[in-house]
Motif scaffolding. Structure first.
Motif: not given
Length: 111
Positions: A4-10, A12-13, A48
């Motif tokens: 989840d953290i990885y997907n959210k970071t990607i 947002q980037f 995205t």
């Protein structure tokens, strides 16, 4: 949880990168810069899709996941149709730069 953290970071980037390059595309100084900036922005923005699907896979229960993926698919299919149908007349009536500045606002709203 790490996914989840990885997907959210990607995600947002990708949103911020796509917004930055959409804004820059609206400021393009010639045809070559327009093509280059649009290509880079679209490439970053393409991240995205998989990131959003990854979040759908972890944030929704099995019963609701199919519905969420259906909505995601609908938006991904109809978005380009609306963009081309509305963008052409808008560019004719105003300026093509307005399309990219509007895109910047929409991306930041999604962020």
């Amino acid at each position: 949880m790490l996914d989840d953290i990885y997907n959210k970071t990607i995600l947002q980037f990708a949103y911020l990168g796509a917004a930055l390059f959409a804004l820059a595309t609206g400021l393009a100084w010639n045809a070559a810069s327009l093509i280059a900036l649009r290509t880079i922005g679209a490439t970053i923005g393409a991240a995205t899709g998989p990131a959003a699907l990854g979040l759908v896979g972890t944030q929704f229960t099995a019963e609701r996941r199919v519905q969420a993926m259906g909505w995601w698919g609908l938006v991904m299919a109809i978005g380009p149709v609306i963009g081309v149908s509305g963008g052409g007349p808008l560019a004719e009536a105003t300026t093509w730069r307005l399309l990219f500045w509007g895109q910047t606002g929409l991306i930041l709203l999604a962020f």
